[in-house]
Enzyme design. Structure first.
Site, mmCIF file in Angstrom:
data_model
loop_
_atom_site.group_PDB
_atom_site.id
_atom_site.type_symbol
_atom_site.label_atom_id
_atom_site.label_comp_id
_atom_site.label_asym_id
_atom_site.label_seq_id
_atom_site.Cartn_x
_atom_site.Cartn_y
_atom_site.Cartn_z
ATOM 1 N N HIS A 66 0.815 -1.212 0.000
ATOM 2 C CA HIS A 66 0.000 0.000 0.000
ATOM 3 C C HIS A 66 0.850 1.264 0.000
ATOM 4 O O HIS A 66 1.940 1.313 0.573
ATOM 5 C CB HIS A 66 -0.994 -0.009 1.157
ATOM 6 C CG HIS A 66 -0.410 0.173 2.531
ATOM 7 N ND1 HIS A 66 -0.160 1.402 3.077
ATOM 8 C CD2 HIS A 66 -0.051 -0.734 3.486
ATOM 9 C CE1 HIS A 66 0.322 1.266 4.306
ATOM 10 N NE2 HIS A 66 0.415 -0.029 4.582
ATOM 11 N N ASP A 179 6.112 2.622 6.696
ATOM 12 C CA ASP A 179 4.873 1.869 6.521
ATOM 13 C C ASP A 179 3.992 2.648 5.548
ATOM 14 O O ASP A 179 3.294 3.582 5.948
ATOM 15 C CB ASP A 179 4.185 1.702 7.881
ATOM 16 C CG ASP A 179 2.865 0.969 7.822
ATOM 17 O OD1 ASP A 179 2.527 0.429 6.760
ATOM 18 O OD2 ASP A 179 2.155 0.964 8.848
ATOM 19 N N GLU A 213 -5.122 1.480 2.662
ATOM 20 C CA GLU A 213 -4.945 0.399 3.642
ATOM 21 C C GLU A 213 -5.061 0.914 5.059
ATOM 22 O O GLU A 213 -5.684 0.275 5.915
ATOM 23 C CB GLU A 213 -3.587 -0.278 3.428
ATOM 24 C CG GLU A 213 -3.378 -1.544 4.263
ATOM 25 C CD GLU A 213 -2.803 -1.283 5.665
ATOM 26 O OE1 GLU A 213 -2.785 -2.215 6.492
ATOM 27 O OE2 GLU A 213 -2.360 -0.138 5.920
ATOM 28 N N ASP A 236 4.225 -5.724 3.764
ATOM 29 C CA ASP A 236 3.930 -4.635 4.693
ATOM 30 C C ASP A 236 5.002 -4.646 5.770
ATOM 31 O O ASP A 236 5.934 -5.455 5.724
ATOM 32 C CB ASP A 236 2.533 -4.806 5.301
ATOM 33 C CG ASP A 236 1.863 -3.477 5.639
ATOM 34 O OD1 ASP A 236 2.581 -2.537 6.034
ATOM 35 O OD2 ASP A 236 0.634 -3.377 5.525
ATOM 36 N N HIS A 330 4.015 3.494 13.179
ATOM 37 C CA HIS A 330 2.990 4.557 13.167
ATOM 38 C C HIS A 330 3.427 5.808 13.906
ATOM 39 O O HIS A 330 2.615 6.525 14.478
ATOM 40 C CB HIS A 330 1.653 4.022 13.691
ATOM 41 C CG HIS A 330 0.934 3.182 12.694
ATOM 42 N ND1 HIS A 330 -0.428 2.984 12.719
ATOM 43 C CD2 HIS A 330 1.378 2.487 11.620
ATOM 44 C CE1 HIS A 330 -0.796 2.197 11.717
ATOM 45 N NE2 HIS A 330 0.296 1.890 11.035
#
Length: 368
Positions: A66, A179, A213, A236, A330
Site C-alpha cells: 500500500h 509503513d 490500507e 507490509d 505509526h
C-alpha cells in the site's frame, strides 16, 4: 535506475494520506512504465503494473504493497486560527504533542505543530497524561479563522507527519511512512528485475501499489477482482521486538530478514486476519533456505493486511504475507533495515522465477 535506499528515501519524503496517494502514484508510475508491459490506475487510485507471458490462460500472481500513510484531517478551524483534527488510520497518539506536521492546504503545504501545554504551566495531575484526539490542536501561526482560510486551510485538508529521513549505523533508515513506502520500493525493484525475466516467465505477474490500507484495509479489492489471481502475496511492515520496551513477545528483529507470516490477526474492531496457504508458505521457506536468504517467522496479533479479505475473493485465493520489521511503528521515526528490504526483493524474485506452468497452490488438489 536508482538504488533501493534512494527509492526508500524519496518515497517516504512524499505526502500521501489515505485517499490522497497521488504524489506516490506520480512517482511510481513512470518507473513502472519503463519496465512493465501494461500500467494503469483504477478509479480508486490503485496503480497496477503487469508482465505477461503470452501463454493462453496463464496463471496470475499478484504482489502488492500500500502507498498511503497515516495522518489527520482538519475537522474544524477555531476562531483563533488553531486547527482541530481527526485521525486517519492508527496514529500513535502517545507521541503527538510537540510534533512538527505538514498541512496540505488548497494553496500549498504549510508547516505546523501539534500544540502542547507549556511546561511551566503543566499541572501535576496533567504530567504524563496522554491527550485525546479531541484535545489535539495544530498551530500554523494563523491569528484567526479568517487568516487560516486566507492561508488556504479549510475543513477537509489533510495533514501528515513532517519528513526527516535519517540514516543510522548498521544499515538502518528512519523516517515517517516507512509503513509502507519501504514495500513500495520493493515493488519498484521487482519491476526492474522481472523485466529481465519476461521471456522466461511462466505466470503473469501483477504488481499493485494500492490505496487506503491505513483507513479501511480494502482499497486494493477492486484491482484484485479485475485480475482474479491464483496467488496473492502482500508486503507490509511489522513491529520489531529488539528495543527495550518490546523484548519478549516475538523473535522478529531488524537485520534478520523479512518475516514470513504464519498468522496475523486483528480483533480490535476488525475481526479478520491471515492464515496463509500452507503450500505457498512452505515454498517460500524452501526458497529462502535454498538461496540462503535470511528470513524470520512471524505470528502477529494486532496486525492485519489486505490478504485477510483477498483470501475470500471469488473462487478463493492462496495468500501469503511478507513483513519488513520496523521499530516505532505509526510514528514519525519508523526505523527499518535496508538489508531486510534487500532480502525481501531477493526472496520474491526467487519465488517468481521458479514458478512453472504446472505449479499449483491452494487445497483444491487434495482430491483429484
Amino acid at each position: 535506475m536508482k538504488d533501493l535506499k534512494t527509492y526508500i528515501q524519496e518515497l517516504t519524503e512524499l505526502r500521501g494520506v489515505s485517499s490522497q496517494e497521488d504524489n506516490i502514484i506520480s512517482y511510481m508510475a513512470p518507473i513502472f512504465e519503463k519496465y512493465g508491459q501494461k500500467v494503469r490506475v483504477d478509479t480508486l487510485g490503485n496503480l497496477i503494473c503487469s508482465f505477461h507471458t503470452g501463454i493462453p490462460n496463464s496463471k496470475r500472481l499478484l504482489i502488492f504493497a500500500h502507498m498511503d500513510e497515516i495522518g489527520f484531517i482538519v475537522r474544524k478551524v477555531e476562531q483563533n486560527g488553531f486547527l482541530r483534527v481527526e485521525r486517519i488510520g492508527g496514529v500513535h497518539i502517545n507521541v503527538l504533542p510537540g510534533l512538527k506536521v505538514d498541512v496540505q492546504g488548497v494553496k500549498g503545504v504549510l508547516p505546523g505543530f501539534i500544540g502542547t501545554t507549556s511546561h511551566h504551566f503543566t499541572k501535576a495531575h496533567e504530567k504524563g497524561k496522554v491527550p485525546t484526539t479531541e484535545d489535539l490542536y495544530i498551530d500554523i501561526g494563523a491569528t484567526s479563522k479568517d487568516h487560516a482560510h486566507k492561508l488556504g486551510i479549510q475543513v477537509g485538508c489533510m495533514i501528515t507527519y513532517h519528513s526527516d529521513f535519517t540514516e543510522l549505523p548498521d544499515n538502518l533508515l528512519t523516517n515517517k511512512a516507512m509503513d509502507n513506502r519501504a514495500a513500495c520500493a520493493v515493488l519498484l525493484k521487482l519491476a526492474e528485475q522481472i523485466y529481465q525475466w519476461v521471456p522466461k516467465l511462466n505466470w503473469d505477474i501483477y504488481l499493485i501499489a494500492c490505496v487506503q490500507e491505513e483507513f479501511n484495509i480494502r482499497g486494493v479489492l477492486p484491482a484484485v477482482r479485475s485480475i482474479s489471481p491464483e496467488v496473492s502475496i502482500g508486503i507490509d511492515i511489522t513491529p520489531s521486538f529488539d528495543t527495550p520496551d518490546m523484548v519478549g513477545y516475538s523473535d522478529v528483529i531488524l537485520n534478520n530478514g523479512p518475516a514470513i507470516t504464519c498468522m496475523n490477526f486483528h480483533g480490535r474492531g476488525t475481526l479478520a486476519g491471515v492464515l496463509p496457504d500452507s503450500k505457498l508458505l512452505k515454498t517460500l521457506f524452501d526458497i529462502a533456505e535454498k538461496n540462503k536468504i535470511k528470513i524470520q517467522r512471524e505470528v502477529a496479533l494486532g496486525v492485519i493486511t489486505e490478504n485477510a479479505f483477498i483470501s475470500f475473493e471469488e473462487k478463493g485465493i492462496a495468500t501469503a504475507s511478507l513483513s519488513i520489521p520496523a521499530r516505532y511503528t505509526h510514528t514519525p521515526i519508523e526505523t527499518i533495515s535496508l538489508r531486510d528490504v534487500e532480502n525481501t526483493v531477493s526472496l520474491l524474485i526467487s519465488f517468481i522465477i521458479q514458478l512453472e506452468k504446472s505449479t499449483n497452490f491452494g487445497r483444491s488438489q487434495i482430491i483429484k
